[in-house]
Design a protein around this motif. Structure first.
Motif, PDB file in Angstrom:
ATOM      1  N   ASN A 168       7.184  -6.689 -26.757  1.00  0.00           N
ATOM      2  CA  ASN A 168       8.141  -6.301 -26.154  1.00  0.00           C
ATOM      3  C   ASN A 168       7.202  -5.393 -24.731  1.00  0.00           C
ATOM      4  O   ASN A 168       7.775  -5.374 -23.754  1.00  0.00           O
ATOM      5  N   ARG A 169       7.076  -4.585 -25.706  1.00  0.00           N
ATOM      6  CA  ARG A 169       6.254  -3.396 -24.173  1.00  0.00           C
ATOM      7  C   ARG A 169       5.538  -4.276 -23.312  1.00  0.00           C
ATOM      8  O   ARG A 169       5.655  -3.969 -22.341  1.00  0.00           O
ATOM      9  N   ALA A 210       7.349  -5.988 -37.365  1.00  0.00           N
ATOM     10  CA  ALA A 210       8.820  -5.856 -36.625  1.00  0.00           C
ATOM     11  C   ALA A 210       7.994  -4.614 -35.339  1.00  0.00           C
ATOM     12  O   ALA A 210       7.564  -4.246 -34.653  1.00  0.00           O
ATOM     13  N   ILE A 211       6.418  -3.814 -36.625  1.00  0.00           N
ATOM     14  CA  ILE A 211       5.891  -2.969 -35.422  1.00  0.00           C
ATOM     15  C   ILE A 211       5.180  -3.682 -34.360  1.00  0.00           C
ATOM     16  O   ILE A 211       4.995  -3.149 -33.267  1.00  0.00           O
ATOM     17  N   ARG A 212       4.274  -4.606 -34.809  1.00  0.00           N
ATOM     18  CA  ARG A 212       3.824  -6.037 -33.638  1.00  0.00           C
ATOM     19  C   ARG A 212       5.176  -6.320 -31.896  1.00  0.00           C
ATOM     20  O   ARG A 212       4.220  -6.022 -31.947  1.00  0.00           O
ATOM     21  N   GLU A 213       5.669  -6.398 -33.513  1.00  0.00           N
ATOM     22  CA  GLU A 213       6.854  -7.154 -31.517  1.00  0.00           C
ATOM     23  C   GLU A 213       7.438  -6.167 -30.822  1.00  0.00           C
ATOM     24  O   GLU A 213       7.772  -6.169 -29.984  1.00  0.00           O
ATOM     25  N   TYR A 214       7.370  -4.475 -31.133  1.00  0.00           N
ATOM     26  CA  TYR A 214       7.452  -3.316 -30.831  1.00  0.00           C
ATOM     27  C   TYR A 214       6.486  -3.936 -29.482  1.00  0.00           C
ATOM     28  O   TYR A 214       6.698  -3.183 -28.505  1.00  0.00           O
ATOM     29  N   LEU A 223       5.528  -5.445 -19.597  1.00  0.00           N
ATOM     30  CA  LEU A 223       4.511  -5.158 -18.107  1.00  0.00           C
ATOM     31  C   LEU A 223       4.246  -5.636 -17.519  1.00  0.00           C
ATOM     32  O   LEU A 223       4.336  -6.065 -16.287  1.00  0.00           O
ATOM     33  N   ILE A 224       4.010  -7.442 -18.070  1.00  0.00           N
ATOM     34  CA  ILE A 224       3.632  -7.600 -17.621  1.00  0.00           C
ATOM     35  C   ILE A 224       4.420  -9.037 -16.935  1.00  0.00           C
ATOM     36  O   ILE A 224       3.749  -9.006 -15.456  1.00  0.00           O
ATOM     37  N   TYR A 261      -1.306  -1.493 -20.734  1.00  0.00           N
ATOM     38  CA  TYR A 261      -1.800  -2.567 -20.616  1.00  0.00           C
ATOM     39  C   TYR A 261      -2.447  -2.515 -21.942  1.00  0.00           C
ATOM     40  O   TYR A 261      -2.541  -3.554 -23.153  1.00  0.00           O
ATOM     41  N   ALA A 262      -3.680  -2.333 -22.071  1.00  0.00           N
ATOM     42  CA  ALA A 262      -5.157  -1.868 -22.987  1.00  0.00           C
ATOM     43  C   ALA A 262      -4.256  -1.793 -24.197  1.00  0.00           C
ATOM     44  O   ALA A 262      -4.116  -1.960 -25.748  1.00  0.00           O
ATOM     45  N   LEU A 263      -3.897  -0.146 -24.398  1.00  0.00           N
ATOM     46  CA  LEU A 263      -2.607  -0.091 -25.079  1.00  0.00           C
ATOM     47  C   LEU A 263      -2.126  -0.631 -26.163  1.00  0.00           C
ATOM     48  O   LEU A 263      -2.203  -1.373 -27.538  1.00  0.00           O
ATOM     49  N   CYS A 264      -1.198  -1.423 -25.511  1.00  0.00           N
ATOM     50  CA  CYS A 264       0.430  -2.292 -25.909  1.00  0.00           C
ATOM     51  C   CYS A 264      -1.081  -3.833 -26.635  1.00  0.00           C
ATOM     52  O   CYS A 264      -1.058  -4.206 -27.612  1.00  0.00           O
TER      53      CYS A 264
END
Length: 110
Positions: free
Chosen positions: A81-82, A74-78, A86-87, A36-39
């Motif tokens: 979505n991840r 696009a990176i932010r969207e990845y 999880l949420i 969660y923290a990583l994303c």
């Protein structure tokens, strides 16, 4: 709090899990907050980078800057979505845990 207690906060039917299923559930539980923290952190970094304000008066450079921002988006969207995946898992299994993690990592308290 032991791993079994923490896992039981998210997974309610442990007594019916095979040893392999229980191991998977325990490993997943151990990584929930770190994931969660990583994303959230990576998504925030990408948001800042996309809005960093690079400008140019040259039309070719403007186009390149726009493409660069789209690539960062696009990176932010990845990461977004991840995080959403999880949420959804946590929210369904333990809404209180999801609220705690959202308060800790999605608010601007970091």
């Amino acid at each position: 709090m032991s791993n079994k207690e923490a896992t039981s906060e998210v997974f309610k039917n442990q007594s019916y899990m095979t040893p392999e299923q229980l191991n998977i559930a325990e490993e997943f539980q151990k990584t929930i907050e770190a994931e969660y923290a990583l994303c959230a952190g990576e998504m925030k970094k990408a948001n800042i980078a996309a809005a960093s304000g690079a400008t140019s008066t040259n039309s070719d450079e403007k186009l390149s800057i726009n493409y660069a921002c789209l690539e960062i988006d696009a990176i932010r969207e990845y990461w977004f979505n991840r995080l959403v995946s999880l949420i959804q898992i946590i929210e369904h299994r333990n809404p209180q845990l999801e609220k705690e993690l959202a308060r800790k990592y999605l608010n601007n308290e970091q």
